[in-house]
Design an enzyme around this catalytic site. Structure first.
Site, PDB file in Angstrom:
ATOM      1  N   LYS A 187       0.852  -1.188   0.000  1.00 59.08           N
ATOM      2  CA  LYS A 187       0.000   0.000   0.000  1.00 59.08           C
ATOM      3  C   LYS A 187       0.884   1.233   0.000  1.00 59.08           C
ATOM      4  CE  LYS A 187      -1.805   2.718   2.903  1.00 59.08           C
ATOM      5  NZ  LYS A 187      -1.644   3.956   2.102  1.00 59.08           N
ATOM      6  N   GLY A 240       6.903   4.807   8.649  1.00 64.13           N
ATOM      7  CA  GLY A 240       6.044   5.968   8.876  1.00 64.13           C
ATOM      8  C   GLY A 240       6.149   6.438  10.312  1.00 64.13           C
ATOM      9  N   GLU A 262      10.172   0.944  10.514  1.00 63.58           N
ATOM     10  CA  GLU A 262      11.143   2.043  10.388  1.00 63.58           C
ATOM     11  C   GLU A 262      10.388   3.319  10.700  1.00 63.58           C
ATOM     12  OE1 GLU A 262      14.228   1.785   9.755  1.00 63.58           O
ATOM     13  OE2 GLU A 262      14.324  -0.274   9.034  1.00 63.58           O
ATOM     14  N   CYS A 296      13.543  10.547   7.837  1.00 62.53           N
ATOM     15  CA  CYS A 296      13.396   9.950   9.162  1.00 62.53           C
ATOM     16  C   CYS A 296      14.672  10.154   9.979  1.00 62.53           C
ATOM     17  CB  CYS A 296      13.059   8.480   9.044  1.00 62.53           C
ATOM     18  SG  CYS A 296      14.104   7.616   7.873  1.00 62.53           S
ATOM     19  N   GLU A 393       9.551  15.394  16.327  1.00 59.99           N
ATOM     20  CA  GLU A 393       9.938  15.272  14.919  1.00 59.99           C
ATOM     21  C   GLU A 393       9.102  16.264  14.102  1.00 59.99           C
ATOM     22  OE1 GLU A 393       8.912  11.666  12.569  1.00 59.99           O
ATOM     23  OE2 GLU A 393      11.018  11.715  11.990  1.00 59.99           O
TER      24      GLU A 393
HETATM   25  P1  NAI Z   1       1.738   7.757   8.570  1.00 58.55           P
HETATM   26  O1  NAI Z   1       2.513   6.856   9.447  1.00 58.55           O
HETATM   27  O2  NAI Z   1       0.308   8.024   8.942  1.00 58.55           O
HETATM   28  O3  NAI Z   1       1.727   7.202   7.057  1.00 58.55           O
HETATM   29  C1  NAI Z   1       2.652   6.291   6.524  1.00 58.55           C
HETATM   30  C2  NAI Z   1       1.900   5.183   5.792  1.00 58.55           C
HETATM   31  O4  NAI Z   1       1.067   4.490   6.725  1.00 58.55           O
HETATM   32  C3  NAI Z   1       0.966   5.666   4.685  1.00 58.55           C
HETATM   33  O5  NAI Z   1       0.961   4.748   3.635  1.00 58.55           O
HETATM   34  C4  NAI Z   1      -0.380   5.679   5.375  1.00 58.55           C
HETATM   35  O6  NAI Z   1      -1.477   5.560   4.498  1.00 58.55           O
HETATM   36  C5  NAI Z   1      -0.265   4.448   6.257  1.00 58.55           C
HETATM   37  N1  NAI Z   1      -1.177   4.438   7.408  1.00 58.55           N
HETATM   38  C6  NAI Z   1      -1.678   5.497   8.093  1.00 58.55           C
HETATM   39  N2  NAI Z   1      -2.497   5.082   9.066  1.00 58.55           N
HETATM   40  C7  NAI Z   1      -2.536   3.723   9.004  1.00 58.55           C
HETATM   41  C8  NAI Z   1      -3.226   2.718   9.744  1.00 58.55           C
HETATM   42  N3  NAI Z   1      -4.051   3.026  10.743  1.00 58.55           N
HETATM   43  N4  NAI Z   1      -3.025   1.429   9.414  1.00 58.55           N
HETATM   44  C9  NAI Z   1      -2.198   1.103   8.411  1.00 58.55           C
HETATM   45  N5  NAI Z   1      -1.530   2.011   7.654  1.00 58.55           N
HETATM   46  C10 NAI Z   1      -1.695   3.308   7.957  1.00 58.55           C
HETATM   47  O7  NAI Z   1       2.519   9.124   8.455  1.00 58.55           O
HETATM   48  P2  NAI Z   1       1.941  10.537   7.930  1.00 58.55           P
HETATM   49  O8  NAI Z   1       0.608  10.776   8.570  1.00 58.55           O
HETATM   50  O9  NAI Z   1       2.030  10.568   6.459  1.00 58.55           O
HETATM   51  O10 NAI Z   1       2.998  11.558   8.531  1.00 58.55           O
HETATM   52  C11 NAI Z   1       2.920  11.959   9.893  1.00 58.55           C
HETATM   53  C12 NAI Z   1       4.292  12.119  10.489  1.00 58.55           C
HETATM   54  O11 NAI Z   1       4.935  10.838  10.548  1.00 58.55           O
HETATM   55  C13 NAI Z   1       5.255  12.977   9.688  1.00 58.55           C
HETATM   56  O12 NAI Z   1       5.083  14.332   9.959  1.00 58.55           O
HETATM   57  C14 NAI Z   1       6.577  12.457  10.170  1.00 58.55           C
HETATM   58  O13 NAI Z   1       6.893  13.052  11.412  1.00 58.55           O
HETATM   59  C15 NAI Z   1       6.332  10.980  10.364  1.00 58.55           C
HETATM   60  N6  NAI Z   1       6.763  10.192   9.190  1.00 58.55           N
HETATM   61  C16 NAI Z   1       7.938   9.498   9.261  1.00 58.55           C
HETATM   62  C17 NAI Z   1       8.406   8.818   8.155  1.00 58.55           C
HETATM   63  C18 NAI Z   1       9.682   8.058   8.195  1.00 58.55           C
HETATM   64  O14 NAI Z   1      10.334   7.922   7.176  1.00 58.55           O
HETATM   65  N7  NAI Z   1      10.061   7.488   9.319  1.00 58.55           N
HETATM   66  C19 NAI Z   1       7.693   8.831   6.877  1.00 58.55           C
HETATM   67  C20 NAI Z   1       6.443   9.547   6.915  1.00 58.55           C
HETATM   68  C21 NAI Z   1       6.024  10.198   8.042  1.00 58.55           C
END
Ligand code: NAI
Ligand code: MG
Length: 489
Positions: A187, A240, A262, A296, A393
């Site tokens: 996804k 994420g 990660e 990240c 972050e």
């Molecule tokens: P997120 O963790 O919500 O999204 C990442 C992925 O997880 C996306 O594909 C999203 O659709 C999916 N996702 C979201 N909720 C889910 C659920 N309940 N069950 C399964 N999959 C789910 O991150 P988001 O909202 O895009 O960004 C929020 C913050 O997270 C950012 O501001 C940043 O601080 C952090 N982040 C860190 C990343 C990293 O590389 N470690 C990458 C993206 C965000």
């Protein structure tokens, strides 16, 4: 700095549906969602909005390909060959893929073309070479027995990826999964589905069998959650936010999935007084501002030994003033827009918090232009450890400068975070460097460098930055189960 309204480049969008069992299909619900160009805030395309029904179909296709498809019986070396072929197709189409990535994500075209894509291709080739080198061992147990182990694929891997490095995250996830013989349901992030979908089509064209790779675009709480709960999915690999990982942990409990995470970071980048200051300034600049600060492992807490603080800040300000923000398709652009409105709003709110809490904003501190999610590269000086900009972050181009006098105290402060993804140290003293590397609790330590990545070197976090490692042999093992076979002789 300038932000002219980016012209929309000629990029053909050819894949917008779910990719299930080797076929392009609309979402069962018929729903679609818009993916947005973050430089213009305009819609690029409507994408199939997958949810539980589509994930179910994809999981069944992946399960079938794993159990009875040609993938499970194919010689490992031939699996590797198909992966090499996919990497080659990516190289052949590198310019088109780079444009598509920049259109959807907003990162400068030069970064997509010269950083993200080469790293992704390299990663696939690295794991392609591993496909026929995965094996167990023979073990001398008591008695008259032959005991050996086999490394077998974990099964169907559910892979949920973010928007900051869309193509690279596909490579990090597909590489070890395919090499080990798993099948995949991915996804992609709702902000950036386009390159993942395009890569699925390239995988089909090079001959990766139907059902081995499936892609269901959609939102996290619907499509992502359905993947996490699906009984035919054996493992979830997620990149994420840690809060999402907590939800995934809870929602995967009933099916006890293998999990690798990660997550984020608040990585300390520590500059000692004996450092090569020009190199350290460049390392702080790249370590934070790369990819619009959406990394990240961003070096978002820069600790400078007090005696060289003023010199460091002056040099960093100069370097940052040259940074060109604007149209990600322009040759001279260093920094594009943030990925979406939510990230843009989050970053600006942290900049406000930093100002309110009394840190000195010595560069940037506002948006750039009035269209597109552009944020000026921002530096806060005189930041205290307890300020929100030093603990949370931000995931944007906001760098915090803190000072230290004493090494012991600095190491305590560097570790005083619930994250533990990366850390860096700049010094000419080899003992200080090794001491730092041993005592800072983070998955990656860089010494006199930053953001050096290689497909062969494991990457991942301590503490709330995740568990498991990606890349290298560790990353491969996370897609395998160990089987012990004992034979009476
Ligand atoms: P997120 O963790 O919500 O999204 C990442 C992925 O997880 C996306 O594909 C999203 O659709 C999916 N996702 C979201 N909720 C889910 C659920 N309940 N069950 C399964 N999959 C789910 O991150 P988001 O909202 O895009 O960004 C929020 C913050 O997270 C950012 O501001 C940043 O601080 C952090 N982040 C860190 C990343 C990293 O590389 N470690 C990458 C993206 C965000
Ligand atoms: Mg989220």
């Amino acid at each position: 700095m300038s932000a002219t309204l980016p012209a929309s480049p000629e990029v053909k969008i050819t894949e917008t549906e779910c990719f299930i069992g080797g076929e392009w299909v609309p979402a069962v619900s018929g729903k679609t969602f818009a993916t947005i160009n973050p430089a213009t805030e305009q819609e690029i395309a409507q994408i199939a909005e997958g949810d539980q029904a589509d994930v179910d179909a994809a999981a069944k296709a992946a399960h079938k390909a794993f159990e009875s498809g040609p993938w499970s019986t194919m010689d490992a070396r031939d699996r590797g060959k198909l992966m090499f072929a996919l990497a080659q197709r990516m190289e052949d189409e590198i310019d088109d893929l780079a444009r598509l990535e920049t259109l959807d994500n907003g990162k400068p075209l030069g970064d997509s073309r010269n950083v993200d894509l080469p790293l992704a291709i390299d990663c696939l080739r690295y794991y392609a070479g591993y496909a026929d080198k995965i094996h167990g061992s023979t073990i001398p147990i008591r008695g008259n027995h032959l005991c050996y182990t086999r490394r077998e694929p974990v099964g169907v891997a559910g892979q949920i990826i973010p928007w900051n490095f869309p193509i690279l995250m596909v490579a990090w996830k597909w590489g070890p999964a395919l090499a080990s013989g798993c099948t995949v349901v991915m996804k992609p992030a709702e902000q950036t589905p386009l390159t993942c979908l395009r890569l699925a089509q390239l995988a089909k064209e090079v001959g990766i069998p139907d059902g081995v790779i499936n892609v269901v675009p959609g939102y996290g709480p619907t499509a992502g959650s359905a993947l996490v709960k699906h009984p035919l999915v054996d493992k979830i690999a997620f990149t994420g936010e840690h809060r999402t990982a907590q939800i995934i942990t809870r929602e995967s409990a009933d099916t006890l999935k293998r999990l690798t995470f990660e997550l984020g970071g608040k990585s300390p980048n520590v500059i000692f007084a004996d450092a090569d200051m020009d190199a350290a300034v460049e390392g702080a600049y790249v370590g934070l501002f790369l990819n619009q600060g959406q990394c990240c492992c961003a070096g978002s807490r820069v600790f400078v030994e007090a005696s060289r603080h003023d010199e460091f800040v002056e040099k960093l300000q100069k370097r940052t003033a040259q940074r060109k923000v604007g149209n990600p398709f322009a040759d001279d652009t260093d920094q594009g827009p943030q990925v979406d409105q939510a990230q843009f709003d989050k970053i600006l709110s942290y900049i406000e918090k930093g100002k309110q809490e009394g840190a000195d904003c010595v560069a940037g501190g506002e948006r750039v232009g009035d269209k597109g999610y552009f944020v000026a590269p921002t530096i806060f000086d005189n930041v205290r450890d307890d300020m929100a900009i030093a603990t949370d972050e931000i995931f944007g181009p906001v760098l915090s400068v803190l000072t230290f006098d004493d090494k012991e105290d600095m190491i305590r402060r560097a570790n005083n975070t619930f994250y533990g993804l990366a850390a860096a140290v700049w010094t000419r003293d080899i003992s200080v460097a090794h001491d730092f590397a041993a005592r800072v609790r983070a998955g990656t330590i860089w010494v006199n460098c930053y953001d050096v990545f290689d497909a062969a070197a494991p990457f991942g976090g301590f503490k709330m930055s995740g568990y498991g490692r990606e890349l290298g042999e560790e990353g491969l093992k996370a897609y395998t189960e160990n089987k012990t076979v004992t034979i009476a002789l």
